[in-house]
Design an enzyme around this catalytic site. Structure first.
Site, PDB file in Angstrom:
ATOM      1  N   GLU A 356       0.832  -1.200   0.000  1.00  0.00           N
ATOM      2  CA  GLU A 356       0.000   0.000   0.000  1.00  0.00           C
ATOM      3  C   GLU A 356       0.871   1.257   0.000  1.00  0.00           C
ATOM      4  OE1 GLU A 356      -4.249   0.121   1.828  1.00  0.00           O
ATOM      5  OE2 GLU A 356      -2.958   1.146   3.271  1.00  0.00           O
ATOM      6  N   HIS A 387       6.785 -27.063   3.126  1.00  0.00           N
ATOM      7  CA  HIS A 387       5.983 -28.136   2.537  1.00  0.00           C
ATOM      8  C   HIS A 387       4.908 -27.577   1.604  1.00  0.00           C
ATOM      9  CE1 HIS A 387       7.762 -31.270   5.125  1.00  0.00           C
ATOM     10  NE2 HIS A 387       7.899 -30.263   5.975  1.00  0.00           N
ATOM     11  N   LYS A 515     -13.843   1.584  -4.284  1.00  0.00           N
ATOM     12  CA  LYS A 515     -14.863   1.988  -3.308  1.00  0.00           C
ATOM     13  C   LYS A 515     -15.925   2.863  -3.966  1.00  0.00           C
ATOM     14  CE  LYS A 515     -12.194   3.701   0.019  1.00  0.00           C
ATOM     15  NZ  LYS A 515     -11.762   4.203   1.351  1.00  0.00           N
TER      16      LYS A 515
END
Length: 550
Positions: A356, A387, A515
């Site tokens: 950000e 793994h 937004k």
């Protein structure tokens, strides 16, 4: 004001470009063979409790010389001074950047527009201390007279990631209160949390500076409705909700007593806000004294960052090495790999902190950059990652510099678990650096009794090229203070890179467009009418959504 210096036009960048022509053939095995003092030369200690080993990087003295020159030529020192002095270095929002003032344990004056912010910082800390002691001590009662047992922090982004990461990292220091964090506007997150708490003994913290954040306020109102089904009387809301906000009017309208509103300031960026009132959930989890230790640890790193020459400055060194890989080796990502289960949210926290901050394509002049900026940040705790994705780091075609972080002392002395964990920590960086040659693989297979044909067939698949770079960050133990050290170290690393890349690291305009569009789309989802106002893909998706729900 930060200077506008295109890094690619500096002499140091040009020198690094020329140096890379020979440096791209650098071999870690050879570098260590040539210099028995390499570890001593390319490692740094922070106090008594942290060792940063950067010797397993594809750098030599010339590389570091040019990188330090780059920091100086882009005037990093002036940028550091400007930030700590409270200058408005977040220029697109005309704001100072002073998360460092929140942890200024020296209490020396920090001025914003000529006014010392430290009295206000200390007043909020004192208010949080008094509030937390009442809740933790059982003096604060819910609407039926019972003490609080559970705390639900409702926030998103910086109002969630930081407090959640820290409370998880410091579980060994927690008290009897059970912490919950709700961030996602997906109703499942709140619904599942509410299944596990009792309205009579739950305290909700609503973390929103403006008290208008869509996700946070949607969740807060859902929590309020759930609470009132049990409590009945709206007057009881004040006993079960507190606000981390600056919007007193909206807080009061919600039903929260503004005496239980904890403020912070526009010079505190969301992703740097755990040090502020947003850290109230941390205080409620580990107690005020431990929170002060966290602040003190960060302040120690701040002092190191401000006062240490670049050649010995840990955040600067880590930042410059990151630039070497990002801008010259073409690395697109960095992995943060903590060998400590309590740090399981550390990589996610700095995924936000880094991406950000430095995920920008426009420089400080407003022009598109012609070079790479912020890397992709990701990671998981060891040994789980071994793994899962280490295969690609070891034998894939992408260069992925890695930070390995581990404590020497575990909080849980269970058999030989920690020795096994740490043997993997040490083994992985050794394997990544030095690999395994075809000759070593052949000898291993011969010893195992394989035939010549089997050996010839298997060798190519079992060779490890090595030369995969890593930093090893060894901490004596994860404590509030050392965690504060580590967080501030990474914060300053990110800042240094943003300065050198000539971008603004403290705004985040990239979160806005989605937004805005979501606010336009939301009313379109209220009925079953077909939508035609978007592109064909978005129209098709919305209409399919409506059809599925019909």
């Amino acid at each position: 004001m930060l200077k506008n210096i295109n890094p690619t036009q500096t002499q140091a960048w040009k020198a690094l470009t020329a140096h890379f022509e020979s440096a791209q053939d650098m071999d870690l095995k050879a570098l260590f063979a040539q210099d028995s003092e390499r570890f001593a030369k390319y490692s740094a200690r922070f106090g008594q409790d942290i060792l940063v080993d950067y010797s397993k990087n594809l750098v030599n003295a010339e590389t570091m010389q040019h990188l330090f020159a780059l920091a100086k030529e882009t005037d990093l020192q002036s940028a550091i001074t400007a930030m700590f002095k409270g200058e408005a270095i977040n220029q697109t929002e005309d704001r100072a950047v002073l998360h460092t003032a929140l942890r200024n344990r020296s209490n020396s004056p920090v001025l914003v527009n000529g006014e010392d912010v430290m009295p206000a910082v200390n007043a909020v800390l004192a208010k949080m201390k008094a509030f937390s002691e009442r809740v933790i001590g059982g003096e604060w009662k819910g609407f039926t007279g019972k003490a609080i047992t559970d705390v639900v922090n409702i926030g998103i982004g910086g109002s969630d990631l930081g407090p959640y990461m820290v409370t998880e990292a410091l579980v060994p220091y927690k008290n009897h209160l059970t912490m919950h964090f709700v961030s996602n506007v997906d109703g499942t997150h709140m619904a599942e949390t509410l299944k596990n708490v009792d309205p009579e003994t739950t305290l909700f913290l609503v973390a929103s500076k403006t008290f208008t954040t869509q996700e946070t306020m949607t969740n807060a109102h859902t929590a309020r409705d759930w609470f009132l089904k049990a409590a009945g009387d709206e007057a009881h809301v004040a006993k079960h909700f507190a606000a981390l906000s600056t919007n007193g009017k909206a807080v009061a309208e919600f039903g929260i007593d503004t005496d239980n509103m904890f403020e912070f300031w526009d010079w505190v960026g969301g992703r740097y806000s755990l040090w502020s009132a947003i850290g109230l959930s941390i205080i409620l989890s580990i107690g005020y004294d431990n929170f002060v230790e966290l602040l003190a640890g960060a302040h120690e790193m701040d002092q190191h960052f401000v006062n240490t020459p670049f050649e010995s400055n840990i955040p600067v060194i880590l930042a410059l090495i990151g630039i070497w890989y990002n801008n010259f080796h073409g690395a697109e990502s960095e992995a943060i790999l903590p060998y400590d289960q309590y740090l399981h949210r550390f990589a996610a926290y700095f995924q936000q902190g880094n991406m950000e901050s430095n995920g920008k394509y426009v420089d400080r002049d407003g022009n598109p950059v012609t070079y790479q900026t912020g890397p992709i940040i990701w990671g998981e705790p060891g040994t789980n990652g071994q793994h899962a994705f280490y295969q690609l780091i070891h034998q894939g075609t992408k260069l992925i510099p890695c930070d390995f972080i581990a404590p020497a002392v575990s909080h849980n002395l269970v058999g030989d678990h920690h020795q096994k964990l740490m043997s993997n920590f040490f083994a992985q960086t050794e394997a990544l650096a030095f690999g395994k040659s075809a000759q070593a693989v052949q000898a291993e297979l011969e010893k195992a009794g394989k035939s010549a044909a089997e050996i010839a067939a298997l060798v190519p698949f079992k060779v490890f090229e090595g030369n995969r770079p890593t930093n090893s960050i060894l901490v004596k133990q994860i404590t509030p203070r050392t965690l504060g050290n580590l967080i501030a170290m990474y914060e300053h690393k990110i800042f240094v890179q943003g300065v050198i890349w000539n971008i603004f690291s403290f705004d985040q305009w990239g979160v806005e467009l989605g937004k805005q569009l979501a606010n336009q789309i939301l009313p379109e989802l209220a009925d079953s009418a077909a939508v035609t106002s978007h592109d064909s893909s978005t129209n098709g998706l919305i209409n399919a959504f409506k059809a599925f729900r019909a």
